[in-house]
Design an enzyme around this catalytic site. Structure first.
Site, PDB file in Angstrom:
ATOM      1  N   CYS A 120       0.815  -1.226   0.000  1.00 23.11           N
ATOM      2  CA  CYS A 120       0.000   0.000   0.000  1.00 23.11           C
ATOM      3  C   CYS A 120       0.848   1.275   0.000  1.00 23.11           C
ATOM      4  CB  CYS A 120      -0.959  -0.007   1.181  1.00 23.11           C
ATOM      5  SG  CYS A 120      -2.093  -1.399   1.146  1.00 23.11           S
ATOM      6  N   HIS A 257      -3.264   7.372   2.039  1.00 25.72           N
ATOM      7  CA  HIS A 257      -3.678   6.065   1.532  1.00 25.72           C
ATOM      8  C   HIS A 257      -5.112   5.803   2.000  1.00 25.72           C
ATOM      9  CE1 HIS A 257      -4.056   1.910   0.702  1.00 25.72           C
ATOM     10  NE2 HIS A 257      -3.802   1.486   1.923  1.00 25.72           N
ATOM     11  N   ASN A 287     -10.028  -0.148  -0.298  1.00 29.17           N
ATOM     12  CA  ASN A 287      -8.571  -0.106  -0.269  1.00 29.17           C
ATOM     13  C   ASN A 287      -8.044  -0.705  -1.575  1.00 29.17           C
ATOM     14  OD1 ASN A 287      -5.842  -0.468   0.176  1.00 29.17           O
ATOM     15  ND2 ASN A 287      -6.083  -1.242   2.263  1.00 29.17           N
TER      16      ASN A 287
HETATM   17  O1  UT7 Z   1      -3.708  -0.805   3.619  1.00 32.05           O
HETATM   18  C1  UT7 Z   1      -3.083  -0.988   4.860  1.00 32.05           C
HETATM   19  C2  UT7 Z   1      -3.526  -2.230   5.448  1.00 32.05           C
HETATM   20  N1  UT7 Z   1      -4.831  -2.343   5.991  1.00 32.05           N
HETATM   21  C3  UT7 Z   1      -5.447  -1.512   6.854  1.00 32.05           C
HETATM   22  O2  UT7 Z   1      -5.129  -0.382   7.020  1.00 32.05           O
HETATM   23  C4  UT7 Z   1      -6.568  -2.096   7.660  1.00 32.05           C
HETATM   24  C5  UT7 Z   1      -6.343  -1.861   9.114  1.00 32.05           C
HETATM   25  N2  UT7 Z   1      -7.366  -2.373   9.961  1.00 32.05           N
HETATM   26  C6  UT7 Z   1      -8.685  -1.999   9.894  1.00 32.05           C
HETATM   27  O3  UT7 Z   1      -9.077  -1.215   9.052  1.00 32.05           O
HETATM   28  C7  UT7 Z   1      -9.628  -2.538  10.939  1.00 32.05           C
HETATM   29  O4  UT7 Z   1      -8.896  -3.213  11.930  1.00 32.05           O
HETATM   30  C8  UT7 Z   1     -10.702  -3.493  10.359  1.00 32.05           C
HETATM   31  C9  UT7 Z   1     -11.680  -2.673   9.524  1.00 32.05           C
HETATM   32  C10 UT7 Z   1     -10.061  -4.567   9.518  1.00 32.05           C
HETATM   33  C11 UT7 Z   1     -11.476  -4.120  11.501  1.00 32.05           C
HETATM   34  O5  UT7 Z   1     -12.018  -3.142  12.342  1.00 32.05           O
HETATM   35  P1  UT7 Z   1     -11.820  -3.268  13.922  1.00 32.05           P
HETATM   36  O6  UT7 Z   1     -12.576  -2.181  14.523  1.00 32.05           O
HETATM   37  O7  UT7 Z   1     -10.349  -3.354  14.185  1.00 32.05           O
HETATM   38  O8  UT7 Z   1     -12.560  -4.626  14.217  1.00 32.05           O
HETATM   39  P2  UT7 Z   1     -11.976  -5.957  14.870  1.00 32.05           P
HETATM   40  O9  UT7 Z   1     -11.000  -6.605  13.953  1.00 32.05           O
HETATM   41  O10 UT7 Z   1     -11.550  -5.631  16.242  1.00 32.05           O
HETATM   42  O11 UT7 Z   1     -13.288  -6.855  14.900  1.00 32.05           O
HETATM   43  C12 UT7 Z   1     -14.421  -6.488  15.681  1.00 32.05           C
HETATM   44  C13 UT7 Z   1     -15.477  -7.577  15.494  1.00 32.05           C
HETATM   45  C14 UT7 Z   1     -14.948  -8.979  15.626  1.00 32.05           C
HETATM   46  O12 UT7 Z   1     -15.914  -9.727  16.308  1.00 32.05           O
HETATM   47  P3  UT7 Z   1     -15.739 -10.054  17.869  1.00 32.05           P
HETATM   48  O13 UT7 Z   1     -14.432 -10.801  17.963  1.00 32.05           O
HETATM   49  O14 UT7 Z   1     -15.725  -8.726  18.551  1.00 32.05           O
HETATM   50  O15 UT7 Z   1     -16.953 -10.885  18.159  1.00 32.05           O
HETATM   51  C15 UT7 Z   1     -14.825  -9.470  14.213  1.00 32.05           C
HETATM   52  O16 UT7 Z   1     -14.967 -10.866  14.095  1.00 32.05           O
HETATM   53  O17 UT7 Z   1     -16.027  -7.481  14.153  1.00 32.05           O
HETATM   54  C16 UT7 Z   1     -15.992  -8.782  13.553  1.00 32.05           C
HETATM   55  N3  UT7 Z   1     -15.817  -8.622  12.110  1.00 32.05           N
HETATM   56  C17 UT7 Z   1     -16.847  -8.407  11.278  1.00 32.05           C
HETATM   57  N4  UT7 Z   1     -18.182  -8.296  11.492  1.00 32.05           N
HETATM   58  C18 UT7 Z   1     -18.970  -8.063  10.422  1.00 32.05           C
HETATM   59  C19 UT7 Z   1     -14.676  -8.631  11.389  1.00 32.05           C
HETATM   60  N5  UT7 Z   1     -14.946  -8.429  10.098  1.00 32.05           N
HETATM   61  C20 UT7 Z   1     -16.284  -8.283   9.999  1.00 32.05           C
HETATM   62  C21 UT7 Z   1     -17.168  -8.035   8.922  1.00 32.05           C
HETATM   63  N6  UT7 Z   1     -18.481  -7.925   9.180  1.00 32.05           N
HETATM   64  N7  UT7 Z   1     -16.724  -7.882   7.670  1.00 32.05           N
END
Ligand code: UT7
Length: 330
Positions: A120, A257, A287
């Protein structure tokens, strides 16, 4: 590197362009594919839809269209270009470089064309590389392309990643020009590049020609990437300001980004950059890795926000980790 007061050569932006494949994948459609919801995706990421390349739309096809749009915007012919740097992690083939296929599509046989892989952060690395070629005097006009087909490496059964990514391409033309070595010059004023391979397992593809012999799929520890991202991009933006003697108050546009609206807004807030100066296009394309910054630049240029003479800060973080910033006076 540098806003050296002794150098008068500057890499000046002549034009930009972008291309998104026509097929749109909405959050509603994703709800039918994995256990997710439109409100979750919008609230956690700001993404509403992404574009998906058709089978015959390889990365070089997208990159060529963006390159042609950038040339048209610059009022230049393909023959005016003597360097093509294509930032991509989703090349058409292991080799030849995607950049050479863009070169061929432009009808060029001269100059140099190569790919660069910093995930990225690829577009920032591409701008920094092209800038150094132009400053050295070895080349006069460079196309810097960011082009990706991440839909090909996403695991469409993994809701934690598949909702985030999309396909697209963007490009700018950089031309060697003159400045007086001051921060008021037009052109690339400084680029800051960083990497740290200890973070490989936070964001990687689990395949490759030298390991599994397969293409593999993207794997990510999203929460870790999020935390690292905000801290590190803030650092490299501050380093760019320190290098040039400029500050957030001098900035006209912050073009980060486009990975996640929350990361972008948290970074801008920490830097003291007002929200109205932040260009956010993630809702419309997700992204797109190395393509996301030139896609956002092209939107802000075409809608009249970015004007000649404006001070524009670019920043990104990606797999590796790699991260970096580029401060450009348009
Ligand atoms: O390009 C550079 C690389 N990438 C990035 O910059 C991405 C960086 N990370 C992020 O953008 C965020 O961490 C995410 C958008 C990927 C996730 O958001 P988050 O607020 O960090 O959520 P989380 O990973 O802490 O997950 C929260 C909950 C989890 O459930 P539990 O464990 O709390 O029950 C996940 O299983 O959300 C769940 N979850 C989803 N729910 C519905 C994860 N993906 C999804 C989904 N839909 N697509």
């Amino acid at each position: 590197m540098t806003a050296s007061s002794t150098s008068t050569r500057r890499s000046i932006v002549r034009g930009c362009g972008s291309y998104l494949p026509p097929r749109v994948l909405t959050n509603a459609e994703l709800e039918t594919m994995v256990e997710t919801s439109d409100p979750w995706i919008v609230q956690r990421t700001g993404i509403r839809e992404r574009h998906i390349a058709a089978a015959d739309e390889t990365t070089s096809v997208l990159g060529l269209k963006a390159a042609q749009a950038a040339l048209a915007d610059a009022g230049l012919e393909a023959g005016d270009i003597d360097l093509i740097v294509c930032a991509t992690s989703t090349p058409d083939y292991t080799f030849p470089a995607t950049a050479t296929q863009i070169q061929m599509g432009l009808g060029l046989q001269g100059g140099a064309a190569f790919d660069l892989q910093a995930v990225c952060t690829g577009f920032i690395y591409g701008v920094a590389t092209a800038d150094k070629f132009l400053l050295s005097g070895s080349h006069r006009r460079a196309l810097v392309v960011g082009a990706e087909t991440f839909s090909r490496i996403v695991d469409w059964t993994d809701r934690g990643t598949c909702v985030l990514f999309g396909d697209g391409a963007g490009a700018i033309v950089l031309e060697a020009g003159e400045g007086d070595g001051k921060a008021s010059d037009r052109g690339v004023l400084t680029t800051q590049l960083r990497s740290d391979g200890r973070y490989r397992d936070r964001l990687y593809v689990d395949g490759g020609p030298g390991s599994t012999g397969t293409t593999g799929h993207l794997r990510m520890e999203g929460r870790d990437v999020f935390k690292f991202a905000v801290g590190k991009v803030v650092d490299v933006v501050r380093e760019a300001f320190a290098e040039t003697g400029l500050g957030p108050e001098d900035l006209d546009w912050f073009v980060p980004h486009q990975a996640n609206r929350r990361i972008i807004e948290a970074s801008a807030d920490k830097l003291g950059i007002p929200r109205e100066k932040v260009v956010i296009t993630v809702e419309g394309h997700g992204n797109t890795s190395a393509a996301s910054i030139p896609l956002a630049l092209d939107v802000a240029r075409k809608d009249g926000r970015i004007k000649q003479g404006d001070l524009v800060m670019l920043e990104a973080i990606g797999g590796g980790f790699t991260w970096g910033s580029a401060l450009i006076r348009w």
